[in-house]
Design an enzyme around this catalytic site. Structure first.
Site, PDB file in Angstrom:
ATOM      1  N   ASP A  26       8.753  17.901  27.264  1.00 26.65           N
ATOM      2  CA  ASP A  26       7.874  16.860  27.773  1.00 26.65           C
ATOM      3  C   ASP A  26       6.721  17.557  28.517  1.00 26.65           C
ATOM      4  OD1 ASP A  26       6.723  14.482  28.467  1.00 26.65           O
ATOM      5  OD2 ASP A  26       8.597  13.524  29.029  1.00 26.65           O
TER       6      ASP A  26
HETATM    7  C1  BGC Z   1       5.944  11.393  28.806  1.00 25.18           C
HETATM    8  C2  BGC Z   1       6.258  11.511  27.336  1.00 25.18           C
HETATM    9  C3  BGC Z   1       4.975  11.561  26.551  1.00 25.18           C
HETATM   10  C4  BGC Z   1       4.131  12.710  27.046  1.00 25.18           C
HETATM   11  C5  BGC Z   1       2.832  12.869  26.298  1.00 25.18           C
HETATM   12  C6  BGC Z   1       4.946  12.427  29.259  1.00 25.18           C
HETATM   13  O1  BGC Z   1       4.532  12.216  30.553  1.00 25.18           O
HETATM   14  O2  BGC Z   1       7.146  11.507  29.550  1.00 25.18           O
HETATM   15  O3  BGC Z   1       7.065  10.438  26.929  1.00 25.18           O
HETATM   16  O4  BGC Z   1       5.244  11.679  25.192  1.00 25.18           O
HETATM   17  O5  BGC Z   1       3.834  12.496  28.405  1.00 25.18           O
HETATM   18  O6  BGC Z   1       1.968  11.842  26.557  1.00 25.18           O
END
Ligand code: BGC
Length: 761
Positions: A291
């Protein structure tokens, strides 16, 4: 199109150097030519053999492009980044891709990722709402459309579906997921992966699916986003894992690891979770992405000593790619290999998985997107039709006292659509939408106005403004509206009440705004935010017909509101066509048939509250365990009303006894006993009377949504077998099926009464 790589091979330029940054010119070799025609695996191996260490680390690095792409261009040209996220302009995508393919030494195409969670330009209802459709075909089709729009602008990969079960509505990300039930979530996981990816990876118009967040994120303590998760193996296997098993079986090419620590070990560097459970046990053979900035976060978490330590432990644990804004921890992998702290084979393993995905996607042959076609795809009228149907099917009729709904066209001449979300496009589409065009969104006000054209005068006023206590992390991408000063707030409130006074029907649109659920949007209470309750009370006190339409992404405490207004429609954040769908449902063109994918608590103090709890030692007192309140929900899991009535009858099993490896067929008759055509979702629940573990009072193990005309009856059949009856035993540490007596109930929600039994021998 001939790949850039092939061209380079043919002219015999610069294709050598197993480590270090300097390329050594290499003449064409027969092996390379063979690689062009070989399997993705063989091609990946041949390419890896020619990559420098820096280029390899580039492939395991993903960078955000927020605003200008200038910051990443140097890296793209140097081949030191392999994937970008958040590019959604096909012209920009092609420009960056050209740098990667034509300017970087090996010409390896970039993989563009994006959060295509519930649509792109055409926005579908939020995922929790899609779960309320209980319609896997519709869910699949919605993701086919989302994939088509994504691919049209150059996106190859979506960070979806989000499969985090949760039993805690304080957690803001409940809006992004499938709700509380592992069976419903698994069916929808399969549908979404099929929708995004198609039958095989690389199908035209489809994208790679990346189920997330592995694993257990929905159980963060207190519903506080990013907080620690402590789960027993029984909970992990029986609740949180099944949707991921389904997604992997459906062929998901990618998995995103989670932010939080699971039982004290951060998911992004959790060897048991990634190398062990995900790959060895589940057989996942795609690539894992972290993530955002999760690898670097291992440092403030005091898990890793420094960025090198974080990177080494993460990639070793099986996290193949780092998603990062700015300098990544993975940049340190070059030094770690050179210092002997990390075996280069670990980097190769990750690179290989990523390159295989790029080869499977056909990016070496077709790296570019046809930008001239994008707009036509984004504006396809059939996408909007599907978005409207999805919103209609997702709506849950929570309350309809005295049959207030459906409304009659022409029965009211002056209609007020009041509330903070009434005419707000951003709140209509809801969180995780950034690519929609606000003027294309049909708000509740716009939908009703269009539906009642020529029959009534429809006016709107927000009445109150919602404002979360802290700034949303998404405010930078979707600026929050300017805050009203006290005088404006007072004037707006008065204006809304005045409008209500002049009207003979009031549609009250209340709930939560765009910024109030989603990531970093946890709540300590579930009350209606702001002055909404005051507005409801004042409007209800006028004694006029009032219908409450909820726009929100989590269950809210509406106990008081439900005593003030006769009818409540849960519309969720219904997407681009949301307002048109609301109008169709309120006026009875569409009979609501959505069902709650979550238990709706009365009080925040009841959380966690879910239907599939165990019986415990004193089952008779389950509903009276608090001395200051009851423990029953406001609305149970699976609940939702209709404008017609349904009856379930004639439940039967095709045999009273079934063997552990056999199959049982259960049938039931459902009849529309009312006067309108409508949808009912037959829900089958089972319970195991005795075994090696105590099992939930009931567990959903089958469902079917059907449309029935007045008087129509339909026999539905369900199959139960090992897949439905097994569970993971913490005593035996494996999946087991216990012999003994099982109960079955089938009905329209989790309180279903129609009952039978069978024995497993
Ligand atoms: C989120 C993810 C997301 C990623 C990219 C993160 O803050 O937890 O679910 O895919 O950002 O946007």
């Amino acid at each position: 199109m001939q790949s850039r790589l092939l061209k380079r091979l043919l002219v015999g330029v610069a294709l050598a150097g197993l480590s270090g940054t300097t390329a050594v010119a290499e003449p064409i070799s027969p092996a390379s030519v063979v690689a062009e025609a070989a399997s993705p695996e063989a091609r990946a191996d041949a390419l890896i053999a020619r990559m420098t260490l820096v280029e390899k680390v580039g492939q395991v690095s993903q960078q955000f492009v927020l605003g200008s792409a200038a910051l990443v261009e140097t890296r793209v040209r140097a081949g030191s980044v392999g994937s970008l996220l958040f590019v959604r302009d096909p012209v920009v995508a092609n420009r960056l891709q050209k740098m990667a393919v034509e300017e970087a030494r090996l010409g390896i195409p970039l993989l563009f990722g994006y959060d295509v969670v519930h649509g792109l330009r055409t926005v579908f209802p939020v995922p929790l709402a899609m779960a309320a459709t209980w319609n896997p075909d519709l869910v699949e089709q919605s993701q086919v459309v989302a994939a088509r729009e994504a691919r049209a602008v150059g996106i190859h990969w979506t960070f979806a579906p989000m499969l985090d079960l949760t039993r805690d509505p304080r957690w803001g990300r409940i809006v992004e997921g499938p709700g509380e039930d592992p069976y419903l979530a698994s069916v929808l996981a399969r549908a979404q992966v099929r929708g995004f990816q198609g039958e095989t990876i690389g199908q035209s118009g489809r994208v790679l699916a990346g189920p997330k967040h592995f694993l257990g994120y929905g159980a963060s303590e207190g519903g506080r986003d990013y907080d620690s998760v402590n789960l027993s193996d029984a909970q992990l296997y029986n609740l949180y894992l099944p949707p991921f098993i389904a997604a992997i079986e459906a062929g998901a090419a990618n998995v995103m690891s989670a932010y939080m620590e699971l039982n004290d070990v951060p998911a992004v560097a959790n060897d048991g979770l990634l190398n062990g459970l995900l790959r060895e046990e589940l057989g996942f053979d795609g690539f894992v992405v972290s993530d955002a900035n999760a690898v670097r976060s291992l440092i403030p978490q005091h898990f890793a000593a420094d960025a090198t330590d974080a990177a080494v432990r993460s990639i070793r644990a099986g996290n193949d790619m780092e998603m990062s804004l700015g300098a990544g921890a993975f940049d340190n992998l070059v030094g770690a290999v050179r210092d002997g702290r990390l075996d280069e084979a670990v980097v190769d393993r990750a690179v290989r998985r990523i390159l295989i995905a790029k080869f499977r996607m056909g990016l070496f042959e077709n790296p570019y997107v046809d930008a001239s076609q994008a707009e036509a795809v984004l504006q396809a009228p059939e996408h909007r039709i599907l978005a409207r149907q999805a919103a209609e099917q997702a709506m849950v009729l929570l309350q309809n006292r005295d049959g207030v709904l459906p409304l009659q066209r022409g029965a009211h001449q002056r209609i007020a659509v009041i509330g903070p979300m009434a005419d707000s496009p951003v709140d209509t589409v809801g969180p995780w939408s950034f690519a929609d065009k606000p003027d294309e969104t049909v708000t509740v006000f716009k939908g009703l106005k269009a539906r009642l054209e020529g029959a009534a005068q429809v006016e709107t006023a927000p009445g109150v403004q919602l404002r979360r206590g802290t700034t949303s992390m998404f405010a930078a991408m979707r600026p929050m509206p300017r805050r009203w000063d006290a005088a404006t707030a007072e004037a707006e409130y008065a204006r809304a009440l005045e409008l209500a006074r002049r009207s003979d029907l009031i549609i009250l649109t209340v709930g939560e705004d765009y910024y109030m659920s989603g990531e970093q949007a946890s709540r300590v209470s579930l009350s209606l935010p702001g002055e909404q309750q005051k507005l409801i009370d004042a409007v209800a006190a006028l004694g006029k017909p009032v219908v409450m339409v909820m726009i929100n992404g989590r269950p809210l405490d509406i106990r008081e509101a439900s005593t003030r207004v006769p009818a409540i429609l849960e519309a969720w954040h219904p997407g681009s066509e949301g307002g048109a769908a609301v109008a169709n449902v309120l006026y009875g063109d569409v009979n609501p048939g959505g069902k709650l994918p979550i238990t709706w608590p009365k009080d925040v103090g009841q959380i966690p509250l879910y239907y599939a709890h165990n019986r415990t030692k004193d089952p008779a007192t389950t509903a009276t365990r608090y001395w200051d309140g009851d423990s029953a929900p406001l609305y149970p899991f699976g609940y939702g009303l209709s404008y017609t009535d349904f009856q379930f009858s004639d439940i039967a099993v095709d045999r009273p006894v079934v063997s552990a490896d056999g199959k049982l067929t259960v049938s039931v008759v459902v009849t529309n006993t009312g006067a309108r055509t409508g949808d009912e979702t037959a829900q089958l629940y089972v319970h195991q009377r005795a075994g090696r573990a105590t099992r939930p009072v009931r567990e959903l193990k089958g469902f079917q949504r059907v449309t029935l005309a007045p008087g129509e009856r339909r026999t539905l059949t369900f199959t139960l077998g090992e897949a439905e009856l097994k569970y993971w035993s913490s005593a035996e540490r494996k999946w087991v099926v216990d012999p003994g007596l099982f109960d079955i109930w089938i009905g329209g929600d989790s309180r279903a009464e129609l009952h039978t039994t069978f024995e497993l021998r």
